[in-house]
Design an enzyme around this catalytic site. Structure first.
Site, PDB file in Angstrom:
ATOM      1  N   ARG A  21      12.399  -9.823   2.996  1.00  0.00           N
ATOM      2  CA  ARG A  21      12.544  -8.398   2.688  1.00  0.00           C
ATOM      3  C   ARG A  21      13.641  -7.747   3.531  1.00  0.00           C
ATOM      4  O   ARG A  21      13.818  -8.038   4.698  1.00  0.00           O
ATOM      5  CB  ARG A  21      11.206  -7.699   2.948  1.00  0.00           C
ATOM      6  CG  ARG A  21      11.209  -6.208   2.647  1.00  0.00           C
ATOM      7  CD  ARG A  21       9.801  -5.646   2.726  1.00  0.00           C
ATOM      8  NE  ARG A  21       9.206  -5.743   4.057  1.00  0.00           N
ATOM      9  CZ  ARG A  21       7.982  -5.320   4.362  1.00  0.00           C
ATOM     10  NH1 ARG A  21       7.215  -4.796   3.421  1.00  0.00           N
ATOM     11  NH2 ARG A  21       7.519  -5.438   5.602  1.00  0.00           N
TER      12      ARG A  21
ATOM     13  N   ARG B 194      13.180  -5.487   9.373  1.00  0.00           N
ATOM     14  CA  ARG B 194      12.235  -5.207  10.458  1.00  0.00           C
ATOM     15  C   ARG B 194      12.132  -6.404  11.391  1.00  0.00           C
ATOM     16  O   ARG B 194      12.068  -7.558  10.945  1.00  0.00           O
ATOM     17  CB  ARG B 194      10.853  -4.886   9.880  1.00  0.00           C
ATOM     18  CG  ARG B 194      10.733  -3.494   9.333  1.00  0.00           C
ATOM     19  CD  ARG B 194       9.356  -3.219   8.778  1.00  0.00           C
ATOM     20  NE  ARG B 194       8.265  -3.624   9.672  1.00  0.00           N
ATOM     21  CZ  ARG B 194       6.998  -3.254   9.496  1.00  0.00           C
ATOM     22  NH1 ARG B 194       6.675  -2.470   8.481  1.00  0.00           N
ATOM     23  NH2 ARG B 194       6.060  -3.666  10.323  1.00  0.00           N
TER      24      ARG B 194
ATOM     25  N   LYS C 216       0.827  -1.215   0.000  1.00  0.00           N
ATOM     26  CA  LYS C 216       0.000   0.000   0.000  1.00  0.00           C
ATOM     27  C   LYS C 216       0.861   1.266   0.000  1.00  0.00           C
ATOM     28  O   LYS C 216       0.574   2.212  -0.724  1.00  0.00           O
ATOM     29  CB  LYS C 216      -0.934  -0.003   1.207  1.00  0.00           C
ATOM     30  CG  LYS C 216      -1.930  -1.146   1.231  1.00  0.00           C
ATOM     31  CD  LYS C 216      -2.922  -1.031   2.378  1.00  0.00           C
ATOM     32  CE  LYS C 216      -2.269  -1.132   3.741  1.00  0.00           C
ATOM     33  NZ  LYS C 216      -1.638  -2.457   3.973  1.00  0.00           N
TER      34      LYS C 216
ATOM     35  N   ARG D  46     -10.067   1.088   9.354  1.00  0.00           N
ATOM     36  CA  ARG D  46      -9.692  -0.301   9.602  1.00  0.00           C
ATOM     37  C   ARG D  46     -10.892  -1.136  10.049  1.00  0.00           C
ATOM     38  O   ARG D  46     -10.811  -2.355  10.064  1.00  0.00           O
ATOM     39  CB  ARG D  46      -8.607  -0.382  10.679  1.00  0.00           C
ATOM     40  CG  ARG D  46      -7.267   0.192  10.269  1.00  0.00           C
ATOM     41  CD  ARG D  46      -6.249   0.038  11.397  1.00  0.00           C
ATOM     42  NE  ARG D  46      -4.985   0.674  11.101  1.00  0.00           N
ATOM     43  CZ  ARG D  46      -3.976   0.096  10.462  1.00  0.00           C
ATOM     44  NH1 ARG D  46      -4.119  -1.153  10.047  1.00  0.00           N
ATOM     45  NH2 ARG D  46      -2.852   0.739  10.232  1.00  0.00           N
TER      46      ARG D  46
ATOM     47  N   ARG E 262      -0.256 -10.729  12.316  1.00  0.00           N
ATOM     48  CA  ARG E 262      -0.729  -9.466  11.751  1.00  0.00           C
ATOM     49  C   ARG E 262      -1.783  -9.721  10.675  1.00  0.00           C
ATOM     50  O   ARG E 262      -2.756  -8.972  10.549  1.00  0.00           O
ATOM     51  CB  ARG E 262       0.450  -8.674  11.170  1.00  0.00           C
ATOM     52  CG  ARG E 262       1.369  -8.099  12.257  1.00  0.00           C
ATOM     53  CD  ARG E 262       2.779  -7.864  11.757  1.00  0.00           C
ATOM     54  NE  ARG E 262       2.855  -6.932  10.651  1.00  0.00           N
ATOM     55  CZ  ARG E 262       3.904  -6.845   9.832  1.00  0.00           C
ATOM     56  NH1 ARG E 262       4.941  -7.658   9.983  1.00  0.00           N
ATOM     57  NH2 ARG E 262       3.911  -5.954   8.861  1.00  0.00           N
TER      58      ARG E 262
END
Length: 214
Positions: free
Chosen positions: A126, A160, A13, A87, A171
């Site tokens: 990533r 991360r 996004k 959300r 998540r």
């Protein structure tokens, strides 16, 4: 044009919002960015946000709506991208009321659709350049062999802490529980367009453009 970008963590996004800002002169309204900006602004709303965050409390929907209201009353440029809000269904109703109050419309809701297993594989591989933010992937776009970012030359590679399989699956579950009902909400309103969020970045960009230009 005002739009919402929907999709699970890691769907891209932020990347696609950046492209829309550049190509269509839109304004990205990221909940996290707005809260940080308000906290540092010294404004009345900023002091409220800072106090809530200092106490470790969750920022209420009313506060987020107040921040969005301030943005809608400013420079509109090419319209707004709502990223990270709404959300929940309650937040969707609150945003609809706010847009009506401000004589604005919601023109499209774009879902970045993903396959969970492919997403987990992509995100756990990533890494990001600490110098310029360029994103790499161990499988599809490995960190250069010379140890330097291809874009800025930095040797600072970051991962991360929550880009691991267990964290990501948690998540995703949180997203499906709270946010996925919005898909039915906006589909029923005739506003939802779905694109493949796991395609190449330029392909996703083109698909979003096609959806918005209908």
């Amino acid at each position: 044009m005002n739009i919402i970008l929907l999709g699970p963590p890691g769907a891209g996004k932020g990347t696609q919002a950046h492209h829309l800002v550049e190509s269509r002169d839109m304004i990205q309204l990221s909940t996290g960015d707005m809260l940080r900006e308000a906290k540092d602004s010294g404004s009345e709303m900023g002091r409220i946000v800072a106090d809530v965050m200092a106490r470790g409390d969750l920022v209420t929907d009313d506060i987020v709506i107040g921040l969005i209201r301030e943005k809608l009353q400013g420079d509109k440029q090419g319209g707004f991208i709502f990223d990270g809000f709404p959300r929940t269904l309650a937040q969707a109703d609150a945003l609809a009321d706010l847009l009506e109050e401000q004589d604005e419309t919601l023109d499209a809701v774009v879902e970045l659709r993903v396959d969970d297993e492919a997403l987990v594989e992509r995100i756990t591989a990533r890494s990001t350049c600490g110098g310029c933010g360029e994103v790499y992937n161990d499988i599809t776009k490995p960190w250069p062999a010379d140890g330097k970012c291809a874009k800025c030359g930095s040797t600072d590679i970051k991962r991360r802490a929550d880009d691991n399989e267990d964290s990501l699956r948690n998540r995703l579950m949180e997203y499906y529980k709270k946010t996925s009902p919005l898909l039915g909400y906006y589909y029923a309103n005739g506003q939802l367009a779905s694109v493949d969020g796991l395609g190449e970045i330029d392909d996703v960009k083109a698909a979003i453009a096609a959806a918005l230009d209908k």
